[in-house]
Design an enzyme around this catalytic site. Structure first.
Site, PDB file in Angstrom:
ATOM      1  N   PHE A  53       0.817  -1.222   0.000  1.00  0.00           N
ATOM      2  CA  PHE A  53       0.000   0.000   0.000  1.00  0.00           C
ATOM      3  C   PHE A  53       0.843   1.261   0.000  1.00  0.00           C
ATOM      4  CE2 PHE A  53      -0.557   2.727   3.752  1.00  0.00           C
ATOM      5  CZ  PHE A  53       0.286   2.140   4.673  1.00  0.00           C
ATOM      6  N   LYS A  54       2.100   1.138   0.382  1.00  0.00           N
ATOM      7  CA  LYS A  54       2.993   2.297   0.375  1.00  0.00           C
ATOM      8  C   LYS A  54       3.107   2.939  -1.013  1.00  0.00           C
ATOM      9  CE  LYS A  54       4.695   1.471   4.664  1.00  0.00           C
ATOM     10  NZ  LYS A  54       3.977   0.299   5.146  1.00  0.00           N
ATOM     11  N   ASP A  55       2.825   2.148  -2.059  1.00  0.00           N
ATOM     12  CA  ASP A  55       2.904   2.702  -3.410  1.00  0.00           C
ATOM     13  C   ASP A  55       1.948   3.868  -3.630  1.00  0.00           C
ATOM     14  OD1 ASP A  55       4.863   0.988  -4.533  1.00  0.00           O
ATOM     15  OD2 ASP A  55       3.363  -0.575  -4.860  1.00  0.00           O
ATOM     16  N   LEU A  80       3.887   6.710  -2.138  1.00  0.00           N
ATOM     17  CA  LEU A  80       5.258   6.914  -2.613  1.00  0.00           C
ATOM     18  C   LEU A  80       5.353   7.058  -4.132  1.00  0.00           C
ATOM     19  CD1 LEU A  80       7.020   4.810   0.062  1.00  0.00           C
ATOM     20  CD2 LEU A  80       7.420   7.222  -0.420  1.00  0.00           C
TER      21      LEU A  80
END
Ligand SMILES: *Cc1c(COP(=O)(O)O)cnc(C)c1O
Length: 478
Positions: free
Chosen positions: A105-107, A110
């Site tokens: 989910f960091k995508d 980021l």
């Protein structure tokens, strides 16, 4: 709308300056009031990209071309232009946040952050290069590397705990290509690594070195703001599907580590979105469960390595923002943080605890419960989830609500294939990439392309250092 430090209202910054700095100079986090005149109802009618533009413009009003930034951040990068699809699983909903380039989910954040940082650098007239320093519990590192790779005017150094990430996570990082990237293992756990990075931020880099530091961790408001969007998106989906009338509340259950993801839900609520309860799900590292129940935050406890490593955290940085929002008293927040630093524990006021209890739920789940949830959901619903999502699912099962419940799904099951395969009854011995193949053979769930390709990629980063060496390591790279 100005940002200010959680610990000092006189330390102010525009949203562009706050994104560039990451952390306020007194060690506090940047916060701002809820955006005035935000028409949340209108936002629900927009498509995902336009929704992102509207939400981000409200939270970060000083950025000049949010439309262009959103387009460049997301176009063609995710499996679907919806970015974060909502899937019904049994009587609940799973918000899939892992359809981006690195399968976590960091995508979502980021992919956006490099656009924000380079725009902020331009707008603020900064000529120094921006050096992104990041401590990662596994997923941030890769997503940040992918996001910042070869972005002009930036360099990135990622530190990860040597023993704290999965084999797939490690392979993702040590194979990272790009002229401006550096990846280094640190002996110890995530908290050690994060403490080391914080110390480097406090010390700073030498004046005149042509570099300035910024952070890709969720202490940076530019990391949090993009995550607010998918709370709106999930709500809009439920509305569109006729599952709720406009204005009804929806509960969100969030697998939590550094408290960034769930705090984004709180920001959405402050913008008007009818968020019911935000349920904080933890693994065996249940410091947040205890805190939300009792009001005592006590980090003096053992650190456990679990099957959900991205949530193996004892000091959740973003909680400081929530404390600020609930008491709006900088001195009070500064006091709690000083206690945490000096004694390892703080106790919030009864008034603050009451506010927490009005809006938040909590729960935790150990590794056995995690695996049991993965197995159960696979057998009963044919849906395959990763270990972090399973922690949240398990907590959701034990939680009563009349409202629709959205469980945030934060990683692809293929990032943690051994745990997932054994949870559904497969043989999880041997090489992690073989396990991925077996998981695919057994479930038919497609392997994300970038993960499947990792196996063939050469290792480009081999440095391993101690926490004490981190500062010298960074200076050596300048
Ligand atoms: C980072 C991460 C989390 C925790 O999110 P926070 O914002 O740190 O609370 C949960 N699951 C996965 C897979 C993650 O990568």
């Amino acid at each position: 709308m100005d940002y200010q430090s959680t610990r000092n209202k006189n330390l102010r910054a525009s949203s562009t300056a706050a994104v560039l700095q990451g952390l306020a100079s007194d060690g506090g986090l940047f916060v701002a009031g809820a955006p005035a005149d935000f028409d949340w109802r209108a936002v629900l009618k927009l498509d995902t990209f336009a929704m992102a533009e509207a939400v981000l413009s409200a939270l970060l009003p000083d950025f000049e071309d949010m439309h262009g930034l959103v387009q460049r951040a997301y176009t063609g990068k995710f499996e679907t232009d919806e970015l974060t699809p909502l899937v019904q699983v049994g009587s609940r909903y799973v918000l899939e946040l892992f359809r981006g380039p690195t399968s976590a989910f960091k995508d979502v954040a980021l992919s956006m952050l490099p656009q924000l940082i380079t725009a902020a650098r331009r707008q603020e007239g900064v000529t120094d290069e921006i050096l992104i320093l990041t401590a990662t519990s596994g997923d941030t590192g890769k997503a940040a590397l992918a996001g910042f790779r070869d972005v002009p005017g930036t360099r990135i150094i990622v530190f990860y705990p040597d023993e704290g990430v999965s084999k797939v996570q490690k392979a993702q990082m040590v194979t990272q290509e790009g002229g401006n990237v550096c990846v280094c293992a640190v002996r110890g756990n995530f908290d050690d690594t994060q403490t080391g990075v914080k110390a480097i931020f406090s010390a700073g880099v030498p004046e005149g070195c042509g570099m300035r530091l910024s952070s890709a961790n969720s202490i940076n408001i530019g990391r949090l703001a993009p995550q607010v969007v998918y709370y709106f998106k999930a709500y809009a989906e439920l509305l569109r599907a006729g599952r709720i009338p406009l204005g009804d509340r929806v509960d969100y259950v969030v697998p939590t580590g550094n408290f960034g993801d769930i705090l984004a839900g709180y920001l959405a609520k402050r913008m008007g979105l009818p968020v019911g309860r935000l349920v904080c799900a933890s693994n065996r590292n249940d410091v947040l469960t205890d805190f939300l129940r009792t009001g005592v935050y006590d980090r003096r406890r053992p650190f456990y390595k679990t099957l959900s490593p991205s949530m193996d955290i004892l000091v959740s940085s973003n909680l400081e923002r929530l404390l600020y929002f609930l008491c709006e008293n900088e001195a009070e927040v500064a006091g709690y943080m000083a206690d945490l630093k000096e004694k390892g524990v703080y106790t919030v006021s009864p008034a603050l605890l009451e506010k927490l209890h009005e809006q938040f739920g909590w729960g935790c789940c150990d590794d056995e419960g995690t695996k049991a949830a993965i197995g159960r959901v696979w057998r009963e619903n044919g849906y395959l989830m990763d270990t972090h999502t399973a922690v949240a699912w398990s907590v959701a099962e034990g939680y009563e609500s009349d409202a629709p419940v959205v469980v945030l799904s934060t990683a692809s099951p293929y990032k943690f294939p051994a745990a997932v395969l054994s949870a559904i009854g497969g043989d999880a011995d041997g090489d992690e990439f073989d396990i991925m193949d077996r998981l695919h053979a057994m479930t038919g769930v497609p392997v994300p392309k970038a993960l499947a390709e990792l196996r063939q990629k050469p290792v480009l980063h081999r440095d391993v250092i101690s926490r004490e060496e981190m500062q010298a390591y960074v200076l050596g790279k300048l």
